[in-house]
Scaffold this motif. Sequence first.
Motif, PDB file in Angstrom:
ATOM      1  N   THR A  29       0.929  -1.136  -0.015  1.00 15.76           N
ATOM      2  CA  THR A  29       0.064  -0.134   0.004  1.00 15.76           C
ATOM      3  C   THR A  29       0.881   1.119   0.036  1.00 15.76           C
ATOM      4  O   THR A  29       0.658   2.395  -0.820  1.00 15.76           O
ATOM      5  N   TYR A  30       2.108   1.244   0.992  1.00 18.03           N
ATOM      6  CA  TYR A  30       2.927   2.330   0.832  1.00 18.03           C
ATOM      7  C   TYR A  30       3.674   2.597  -0.487  1.00 18.03           C
ATOM      8  O   TYR A  30       3.878   3.683  -0.718  1.00 18.03           O
ATOM      9  N   ASN A  31       4.076   1.573  -1.099  1.00 22.81           N
ATOM     10  CA  ASN A  31       4.701   1.654  -2.249  1.00 22.81           C
ATOM     11  C   ASN A  31       3.803   2.181  -3.364  1.00 22.81           C
ATOM     12  O   ASN A  31       4.176   3.005  -4.164  1.00 22.81           O
ATOM     13  N   ASP A  32       2.591   1.626  -3.524  1.00 22.09           N
ATOM     14  CA  ASP A  32       1.498   2.024  -4.611  1.00 22.09           C
ATOM     15  C   ASP A  32       1.330   3.760  -4.430  1.00 22.09           C
ATOM     16  O   ASP A  32       1.289   4.228  -5.307  1.00 22.09           O
ATOM     17  N   ALA A  33       1.300   4.158  -2.952  1.00 21.84           N
ATOM     18  CA  ALA A  33       0.940   5.554  -2.757  1.00 21.84           C
ATOM     19  C   ALA A  33       2.066   6.455  -3.221  1.00 21.84           C
ATOM     20  O   ALA A  33       1.826   7.773  -3.469  1.00 21.84           O
TER      21      ALA A  33
END
Length: 412
Positions: A29-33
């Motif tokens: 989720t962090y990498n996508d955001a």
Amino acid sequence: ADQVYYRLNTTTSQPVTISVSPDLSLVDTYNDANQTNLQPLPAENVSIGNGGALTVAAGTAVSDPLEVTFSADGLAPGTYLLPLALQTDADVAEGQALYYGITVRKFDKNIYQDGYESWEIPLDTDWNTIFYLNTSEVQAHYADYVALETIQKDEFKTTKQASLGNIIVLRIAQVDYDTASQRVIFAPTSDLFYTLEHSDKYIAQMKDKGRKISVCIEGAGKGVGFCNMTDAQIADFVSQVKSFVDTYDLDGVNLWDRGSGYGKEGMPAMNTTSYPKLIKSMRETLGEERLLTVVDHEEPTEYFWDTEATGGIAVGDYIDYAWHGYVSQNEPIEFCDPYNPSSMFPQVHPRKAIAGLDKNRYGTVNVPFYTDGSDLAQDMTMELWMMNTIMWGLERSNNIIVFDNLDITCCK
């Protein structure tokens, strides 16, 4: 390691317990955001104290600290992401998470390379060299590249190679003052903050090699300094310094009372007990494992020999080293030895020995890094320069050499 706290918006009428635990599902989720490609830090590489429980006691708004410890065991060099999820029955932390970016580096040795050949240059143990470095002018890691080579004059053979800079003293941090609250404030510059916030680039490799990293604290011209603080201001100021040193894992503190601007209207007069009290409090707060050093310079330290003036405090009992602060790019190297008043070389600024400090812990020479084109840098036959150097070599009582404000030109 780091310490985690939890703060509520208001005080709570009953205890609130928050559980803290790794949640690696949040990495994607962090990498996508953030359009990153960070790898998760394995759960076995983190340890959370107190079973991962943070408690905000009734009647308060802030929890006690929780220690989080990281390990690089088994990890390849790179940057890893550790999300810590927060959960509680009271729903106050629902959906909240704390993200750590963990950088793993290779251990950095003192390696010198010439063409295809490379070899290790160990940190010098014959001399205890101290480099001052202004982070507003020079990148801190330049101190990592200063070395000494000794060559046998007849056969032109290298007899010794050693890396210099046992202690690196980072500038600038100052003694600031808030008039409204009458609070004395520890104030590092933005450049010093930046250097320490990016310690993996500027600091860590120096510590790998055994260098000690200290911060220099000096005056800010506000009329307040080490020599006119109240006991309450001393306690508060020392607490601020301790927090800074702990946060950035520094090895010590260097005190240089210059530029304080004493005598300003409305500010307290200098006294002879404030500075010794500050030094004693700093030592007791920092502990024995950290370096505490003092620059002996002009009026702020001129009475350190007199324990009656210092309120019974023998300053030398609380510091590791001291050295004189008479150094200028416009003057030849000055030698100052308070333990040898009958020295053969002239002492322009005679000092008295600091009570409790033996001569092995006092630096008698402070070397300027002269600017390009300086006559003092080029004229190595100057009579005073050469005579002082020779006399110091004959009389020196320890292996301490201080270098003022490391300049980039010395590393080219």
